[in-house]
Design an enzyme around this catalytic site. Structure first.
Site, short mmCIF file in Angstrom:
data_model
loop_
_atom_site.label_atom_id
_atom_site.label_comp_id
_atom_site.label_asym_id
_atom_site.label_seq_id
_atom_site.Cartn_x
_atom_site.Cartn_y
_atom_site.Cartn_z
N THR A 243 47.14 -55.80 -84.86
CA THR A 243 45.86 -56.61 -84.61
C THR A 243 46.52 -57.95 -83.94
O THR A 243 47.80 -58.50 -84.63
CB THR A 243 45.01 -57.03 -85.78
OG1 THR A 243 44.07 -58.05 -85.42
CG2 THR A 243 45.62 -57.21 -86.93
N ASP A 244 45.77 -58.67 -82.97
CA ASP A 244 46.26 -60.02 -82.66
C ASP A 244 46.06 -61.09 -83.88
O ASP A 244 46.59 -62.08 -83.79
CB ASP A 244 45.15 -60.46 -81.60
CG ASP A 244 43.69 -60.47 -81.85
OD1 ASP A 244 43.33 -60.00 -83.01
OD2 ASP A 244 42.99 -60.96 -81.16
N GLU A 245 45.21 -60.71 -84.68
CA GLU A 245 45.18 -61.54 -86.11
C GLU A 245 46.55 -61.90 -86.57
O GLU A 245 46.66 -62.79 -87.41
CB GLU A 245 44.04 -61.04 -87.08
CG GLU A 245 42.98 -60.74 -86.27
CD GLU A 245 41.68 -60.66 -87.36
OE1 GLU A 245 41.92 -61.23 -88.49
OE2 GLU A 245 40.56 -59.90 -86.86
N TYR B 179 44.10 -59.96 -95.15
CA TYR B 179 43.99 -58.60 -94.17
C TYR B 179 45.12 -59.11 -93.11
O TYR B 179 45.88 -58.11 -92.88
CB TYR B 179 42.61 -58.86 -93.47
CG TYR B 179 42.65 -58.04 -92.19
CD1 TYR B 179 42.89 -56.70 -92.18
CD2 TYR B 179 42.67 -58.57 -91.01
CE1 TYR B 179 43.18 -55.88 -91.10
CE2 TYR B 179 42.72 -57.83 -89.76
CZ TYR B 179 42.81 -56.52 -89.81
OH TYR B 179 42.91 -55.83 -88.60
N LYS C 163 48.70 -56.97 -92.53
CA LYS C 163 48.94 -56.17 -91.22
C LYS C 163 50.32 -56.70 -90.64
O LYS C 163 50.96 -55.74 -90.09
CB LYS C 163 47.98 -56.49 -90.20
CG LYS C 163 46.43 -55.84 -90.29
CD LYS C 163 46.54 -54.30 -90.56
CE LYS C 163 46.72 -53.65 -89.03
NZ LYS C 163 46.37 -52.11 -89.00
P1 NAD Z 1 37.87 -49.15 -89.95
O1 NAD Z 1 37.54 -50.08 -91.40
O2 NAD Z 1 36.39 -48.98 -89.18
O3 NAD Z 1 38.23 -47.68 -90.30
C1 NAD Z 1 39.50 -47.70 -91.13
C2 NAD Z 1 39.64 -46.12 -91.60
O4 NAD Z 1 40.85 -46.09 -92.36
C3 NAD Z 1 38.56 -45.50 -92.23
O5 NAD Z 1 38.18 -44.35 -91.88
C4 NAD Z 1 38.74 -45.57 -93.89
O6 NAD Z 1 38.37 -44.55 -94.45
C5 NAD Z 1 40.38 -45.13 -93.44
N1 NAD Z 1 41.29 -45.58 -94.54
C6 NAD Z 1 41.23 -46.84 -95.18
N2 NAD Z 1 42.21 -46.70 -96.21
C7 NAD Z 1 42.92 -45.45 -96.05
C8 NAD Z 1 43.91 -44.61 -96.69
N3 NAD Z 1 44.60 -45.50 -97.80
N4 NAD Z 1 44.39 -43.52 -96.34
C9 NAD Z 1 43.70 -43.04 -95.43
N5 NAD Z 1 42.61 -43.47 -94.85
C10 NAD Z 1 42.30 -44.76 -95.20
O7 NAD Z 1 38.60 -50.02 -89.08
P2 NAD Z 1 38.91 -50.04 -87.55
O8 NAD Z 1 38.14 -51.07 -86.98
O9 NAD Z 1 38.87 -48.68 -87.04
O10 NAD Z 1 40.18 -50.33 -87.21
C11 NAD Z 1 41.36 -49.26 -87.23
C12 NAD Z 1 42.90 -50.05 -87.19
O11 NAD Z 1 42.78 -50.66 -86.03
C13 NAD Z 1 42.93 -50.99 -88.31
O12 NAD Z 1 44.60 -50.73 -88.43
C14 NAD Z 1 43.02 -52.38 -87.71
O13 NAD Z 1 43.77 -53.19 -88.37
C15 NAD Z 1 43.32 -52.28 -86.53
N6 NAD Z 1 42.43 -53.40 -85.41
C16 NAD Z 1 41.02 -53.26 -85.49
C17 NAD Z 1 40.33 -54.33 -84.64
C18 NAD Z 1 38.98 -54.09 -84.65
O14 NAD Z 1 38.42 -55.09 -83.94
N7 NAD Z 1 38.18 -53.48 -85.48
C19 NAD Z 1 40.90 -54.92 -83.59
C20 NAD Z 1 42.45 -54.60 -83.71
C21 NAD Z 1 43.21 -53.90 -84.62
P1 TYD Z 2 34.70 -60.14 -87.74
O1 TYD Z 2 33.65 -59.05 -86.98
O2 TYD Z 2 34.54 -59.95 -89.02
O3 TYD Z 2 35.91 -59.99 -87.12
P2 TYD Z 2 37.36 -60.88 -87.27
O4 TYD Z 2 36.88 -61.74 -88.35
O5 TYD Z 2 38.36 -60.11 -87.61
O6 TYD Z 2 37.61 -61.74 -85.85
O7 TYD Z 2 33.99 -61.56 -87.26
C1 TYD Z 2 34.02 -61.87 -85.83
C2 TYD Z 2 33.68 -63.51 -85.86
O8 TYD Z 2 32.21 -63.60 -86.26
C3 TYD Z 2 34.57 -64.36 -86.78
O9 TYD Z 2 34.75 -65.52 -86.28
C4 TYD Z 2 33.39 -64.33 -87.98
C5 TYD Z 2 32.12 -64.21 -87.51
N1 TYD Z 2 31.15 -63.89 -88.23
C6 TYD Z 2 29.81 -64.63 -88.43
O10 TYD Z 2 29.61 -65.67 -87.99
N2 TYD Z 2 28.92 -63.86 -89.38
C7 TYD Z 2 29.33 -62.72 -89.72
O11 TYD Z 2 28.09 -62.05 -90.58
C8 TYD Z 2 30.25 -62.06 -89.70
C9 TYD Z 2 30.70 -60.47 -90.11
C10 TYD Z 2 31.42 -62.40 -88.87
#
Ligand code: NAD
Ligand code: TYD
Length: 337
Positions: free
Chosen positions: A126-128, A151, A155
């Site tokens: 992730t970019d985070e 988190y 990562k």
């Molecule tokens: P999500 O929370 O929707 O899904 C995570 C999945 O992993 C779930 O299905 C969960 O059951 C499974 N899981 C959790 N712990 C597990 C374990 N110990 N063993 C097997 N499965 C397990 O997450 P997402 O948003 O789909 O993110 C997927 C990946 O992408 C993550 O690694 C996250 O860090 C990365 N990512 C997410 C975003 C975003 O905007 N959502 C952006 C950049 C990177």
């Molecule tokens: P989020 O979807 O949790 O992603 P991330 O923190 O990983 O970027 O949040 C996106 C942005 O929205 C973040 O700046 C936090 C803000 N946010 C709110 O203001 N209210 C909310 O209820 C949530 C879940 C996030």
């Protein structure tokens, strides 16, 4: 590269990726290893659950014996590791599981991959991990890691382990670092689906602080296309940043959602800020564009409208996700905030 292990495939991005790959390649087999935490939902995969190219295994990436069995039984040649605890706010409430899954789980997958020998290991990061930006600048692949939440620290820890397996064991690993995704099947704890749900229900929309924090949004299908390019054409040991060059303040995102749903701005409620809240993320994706020919297909205008329509057409999906434990989480996170 035909027997893929996709971990976390029942979550948001993983399920979109499985749909993407099965639609694109007729001769790939996918094993989805997912422990089905609160964020894992087999409904996301209902359309392909009987596809002979797809196998689901319920279990954790930190279960050494199970991971070993899967590599052997399915002759895995590539791993795409999505499995993670993924929500910043939950990592603030309880960091331990983030370490167990995101760091320890990744290390177990790396060990299995090393033992059996594979052609590709893609770590979905992730970019985070880069921390927070001020008003200007963008994250490049050489920006130092400076994570601020449990988190993002977990990562970043996983990224360091992945890197070490390249440097030490010459394993064919690659890391992708993407900005905030939106699209179908995202659990309604994240900003966009949470706000759509609350607006639908005429409930307050909780915006942290003043809503001036900035995120760089990308449609999940554009992210999946980028991962596929990295899987096939990326350079071993390299990092690829992925982002839509699409920065928005949170308050503007929330107002856009309200406008499309024809709901009043009076639903917006400003609540106490998230501790350690990163101010701004912005990805410089020029490397993946230049080297792998990737570019996003979605404009935000089309993508957000389609996404809102998807959630409104899948009300029972939202309702199923938000029954049970969700209300307990929501109360703990937002009540008296
Ligand atoms: P999500 O929370 O929707 O899904 C995570 C999945 O992993 C779930 O299905 C969960 O059951 C499974 N899981 C959790 N712990 C597990 C374990 N110990 N063993 C097997 N499965 C397990 O997450 P997402 O948003 O789909 O993110 C997927 C990946 O992408 C993550 O690694 C996250 O860090 C990365 N990512 C997410 C975003 C975003 O905007 N959502 C952006 C950049 C990177
Ligand atoms: P989020 O979807 O949790 O992603 P991330 O923190 O990983 O970027 O949040 C996106 C942005 O929205 C973040 O700046 C936090 C803000 N946010 C709110 O203001 N209210 C909310 O209820 C949530 C879940 C996030």
């Amino acid at each position: 590269m035909k027997n893929l292990l996709v971990t976390g495939g029942a979550g948001f991005i993983g399920s979109n990726f499985i749909h993407y790959m099965l639609a694109k390649y007729s001769d790939y087999s996918i094993v989805n290893l997912d422990s089905l935490t609160y964020a894992g939902n087999l409904e996301n995969l209902a359309l392909i659950q009987n596809d002979p190219r797809y196998t689901f295994v319920k279990g954790s990436i930190d279960n050494y014996d199970l991971v070993w069995d899967i590599f052997q039984k399915y002759r895995i040649d590539s791993v795409i590791n999505f499995a993670a605890e993924s929500h910043v706010d939950r990592s603030i409430m309880g960091p331990q599981i983030f370490i167990d899954t995101n760091i320890r789980g990744t290390q177990i997958l790396l060990e299995a991959a090393r033992n059996f020998g594979i052609s590709r290991f893609i770590q979905i990061s992730t970019d985070e991990v880069y921390g927070s930006l001020g008003d200007t600048g963008k994250f490049t692949e050489t920006t130092p890691l400076s994570p601020n939440s449990p988190y993002s620290a977990s990562k970043a820890g996983a990224d360091m382990l992945v890197r070490s397996y390249y440097k030490t064991f010459k394993m064919p690993v690659l890391i992708t670092r993407c900005s905030n995704n939106y699209g179908p099947y995202q659990f309604p704890e994240k900003l966009i689906p949470l706000m759509i749900k609350n607006a639908r229900d005429n409930k307050p929309l909780p915006v942290y602080g003043k809503g001036t924090n900035i995120r760089d949004w990308i449609h999940v299908k554009d992210h999946c296309a980028a991962i596929n390019l990295v899987l096939h054409n990326g350079k071993e040991g390299d990092v690829y940043n992925i982002g839509g060059e699409n920065e928005w303040t949170n308050i503007d995102i929330v107002k856009t959602i309200l406008k499309i749903l024809n709901k009043p701005d009076s639903l917006i409620t400003f609540v106490t800020d998230r501790p350690g809240h990163d101010f701004r993320y912005a990805i410089d994706p020029s490397k993946i564009k230049r080297e792998l020919g990737w570019k996003p297909e979605y404009t935000f205008e089309t993508g957000i409208a389609e996404t809102i329509e998807w959630y409104i057409n899948h009300q029972s999906w939202i309702d199923d996700c938000t029954s049970g434990q969700y209300q307990h989480y929501y109360d703990k996170m937002y009540k008296d905030r």
